[in-house]
Design a protein around this motif. Structure first.
Motif, PDB file in Angstrom:
ATOM      1  N   VAL A   1      23.984  49.118  52.327  1.00 13.53           N
ATOM      2  CA  VAL A   1      24.689  48.767  53.557  1.00 13.53           C
ATOM      3  C   VAL A   1      26.164  49.113  53.331  1.00 13.53           C
ATOM      4  O   VAL A   1      26.724  48.811  52.281  1.00 13.53           O
TER       5      VAL A   1
ATOM      6  N   TYR B   1      26.695  49.768  58.611  1.00 12.93           N
ATOM      7  CA  TYR B   1      25.530  50.636  58.801  1.00 12.93           C
ATOM      8  C   TYR B   1      24.865  50.821  57.443  1.00 12.93           C
ATOM      9  O   TYR B   1      25.397  50.405  56.414  1.00 12.93           O
ATOM     10  N   ARG B   2      23.692  51.454  57.451  1.00 15.35           N
ATOM     11  CA  ARG B   2      22.978  51.672  56.186  1.00 15.35           C
ATOM     12  C   ARG B   2      23.001  53.146  55.828  1.00 15.35           C
ATOM     13  O   ARG B   2      22.719  54.010  56.661  1.00 15.35           O
TER      14      ARG B   2
ATOM     15  N   ARG C   1      14.919  43.348  64.255  1.00 18.46           N
ATOM     16  CA  ARG C   1      14.683  44.534  65.106  1.00 18.46           C
ATOM     17  C   ARG C   1      13.350  45.190  64.758  1.00 18.46           C
ATOM     18  O   ARG C   1      12.617  45.641  65.633  1.00 18.46           O
ATOM     19  N   LYS C   2      13.060  45.285  63.452  1.00 13.86           N
ATOM     20  CA  LYS C   2      11.807  45.888  63.041  1.00 13.86           C
ATOM     21  C   LYS C   2      10.617  45.059  63.516  1.00 13.86           C
ATOM     22  O   LYS C   2       9.603  45.589  63.977  1.00 13.86           O
TER      23      LYS C   2
ATOM     24  N   PRO D   1      23.783  50.197  64.238  1.00 15.79           N
ATOM     25  CA  PRO D   1      23.039  49.605  65.354  1.00 15.79           C
ATOM     26  C   PRO D   1      23.942  48.683  66.158  1.00 15.79           C
ATOM     27  O   PRO D   1      25.012  48.277  65.707  1.00 15.79           O
TER      28      PRO D   1
ATOM     29  N   GLU E   1      18.378  43.641  60.906  1.00 18.73           N
ATOM     30  CA  GLU E   1      17.442  44.750  60.676  1.00 18.73           C
ATOM     31  C   GLU E   1      16.002  44.261  60.730  1.00 18.73           C
ATOM     32  O   GLU E   1      15.144  44.869  61.385  1.00 18.73           O
ATOM     33  N   LYS E   2      15.724  43.181  60.031  1.00 24.93           N
ATOM     34  CA  LYS E   2      14.359  42.650  59.986  1.00 24.93           C
ATOM     35  C   LYS E   2      13.909  42.199  61.375  1.00 24.93           C
ATOM     36  O   LYS E   2      12.750  42.421  61.771  1.00 24.93           O
TER      37      LYS E   2
ATOM     38  N   GLU F   1      21.196  42.618  57.280  1.00 30.69           N
ATOM     39  CA  GLU F   1      19.796  42.784  56.899  1.00 30.69           C
ATOM     40  C   GLU F   1      18.885  41.862  57.699  1.00 30.69           C
ATOM     41  O   GLU F   1      17.738  42.222  57.992  1.00 30.69           O
TER      42      GLU F   1
END
Length: 294
Positions: A191, A179-180, A289-290, A17, A286-287, A283
Motif C-alpha cells: 500500500v 493506493y496499492r 469492496r471485494k 479507489p 479493499e476487503k 485494507e
C-alpha cells in the motif's frame, strides 16, 4: 542491467479507489518524521564523516530535536510515525527508545540512509536487512512501514520489501489517496501512502555551507502548508508530512509546525492517523469492496 523505457499507461486497477475515511472525516493527515540524525550527512557522502561541523546538523536530532518533537506530540495529543534508519537507532538508542515509549509508530528508513540504487541490488537489500536487524535490536519490533531514504525506489526493491514483511510505503508522489502497488510475485503489492513534496520541511529549513540556499520563514511556510492542506482536505485526500527533527525541531520551525497542526486540529472532520492505521483502513475497505463484488 538494461531497462524498459517504454511508457506504461496507467492501469485502471492501479488507480486509487474511492476513499472514505473513518468517523465521517473528509480527509486524513499522516504525520511522518524522518529521524535521519547524522545519516542524512554521511549515508550518501561518506567523506562527511571527517567534517564534524557538517555532521553536527544531524547531531541536533539526539541532543534536542527528537525530544522537542516528542514534547509537541504530547502537548497536542497526537501520534506520528517515525521513520528511523537502523544506524540512528543504534547510535542514539536511549533517545530513540523514547519514541516507542511515547506510543508512536516506528517505520523503516534504511540503515545508513543510502539512496536505493538499482545498479547495486545486493547493497540495497543489505540496507533493508541491516535496518530491520537494528530496529529489532533497539525497539524489539519489526516495522511494517517504509520510507525510501532520499525518496527513491524501483520494482525489485518494492518486491523485496513485500517479501520482508513491509505492508506500506510512503515515498511516491503520484496521488493524494492511498493506493496499492502492483503485486510482487505471489504477494500483494505494498500500500502506498503518497507524499506531497510541499510538506517536506527540508526544502524550507535546511541549507549547507557546501551547497547554500535560502531558508524560508513563517510567512512563507505556514501559509503554503495551510493552503495546500485546505485544498487536499477539500479533495478528500491524505496530507502526508515529511518532517525531520533536525529541521522542525529547531525553535522557530517547531512553532511553525505547532501552529500548522493546531490549524488541522481546529477542524472536526480530519482523521489524524499513523501509517499503520491508514494501511489497516485501506485494507479493510479493499476487503469490503471485494466481498460486495462477489
Amino acid at each position: 542491467m538494461t531497462y524498459d523505457l517504454t511508457p506504461r499507461p496507467l492501469n485502471p486497477a492501479d488507480k486509487a479507489p474511492a476513499m472514505t475515511w473513518p468517523n465521517g472525516a473528509r480527509s486524513a493527515l499522516f504525520i511522518g518524521f524522518d529521524v535521519d540524525a547524522e545519516t542524512a550527512w554521511i549515508g550518501n557522502n561518506p567523506s562527511n564523516i571527517d567534517r564534524m561541523v557538517t555532521t553536527s546538523h544531524g547531531g541536533y536530532d539526539a541532543r534536542v530535536g527528537i525530544g522537542k518533537i516528542l514534547e509537541l506530540m504530547e502537548e497536542l495529543s497526537l501520534k506520528a510515525t517515525f521513520f528511523t534508519p537502523g544506524w540512528t537507532a543504534l547510535a542514539h538508542a536511549e533517545v530513540c527508545e523514547g519514541i516507542l515509549k511515547a506510543g508512536h509508530e516506528i517505520g523503516h528508513h534504511g540503515y545508513l540512509h543510502k539512496m536505493p540504487d538499482r545498479e547495486k541490488l545486493d547493497e540495497t537489500f543489505e540496507e533493508i536487512d541491516r535496518g530491520f536487524e537494528a530496529l529489532e535490536k533497539i525497539f524489539g519490533i519489526r516495522p511494517v512501514g517504509y520510507r525510501a531514504p532520499s525518496g527513491e525506489n524501483f520494482p525489485e526493491l518494492l518486491a523485496y520489501l513485500a517479501k520482508s514483511g513491509i505492508r506500506y510505503s510512503s515515498s511516491f508522489r503520484d496521488d493524494i489517496l492511498p493506493y496499492r502497488h502492483r503485486s510482487a510475485g505471489d504477494r500483494p503489492g505494498l500500500v502506498e501512502i503518497p507524499v506531497n513534496f510541499a510538506f517536506d520541511d527540508w526544502n524550507f529549513g535546511m541549507s549547507s555551507r557546501t551547497s547554500p540556499r535560502p531558508l524560508f520563514g513563517r510567512d512563507t511556510v505556514l501559509p503554503l502548508w495551510i493552503e495546500e492542506f485546505e485544498a487536499t482536505h477539500a479533495w478528500g485526500g491524505v496530507t502526508t508530512l515529511v518532517l525531520h527533527p533536525q529541521v522542525s525541531g529547531r525553535p522557530m520551525r517547531w512553532h511553525i509546525l505547532r501552529d500548522f497542526l493546531r490549524h488541522v486540529q481546529s477542524k472536526d472532520d480530519v482523521w489524524i492517523a499513523t501509517g499503520a492505521q491508514i494501511t489497516d483502513h485501506f485494507e479493510t475497505l479493499e476487503k469490503e469492496r471485494k466481498a460486495s463484488s462477489v
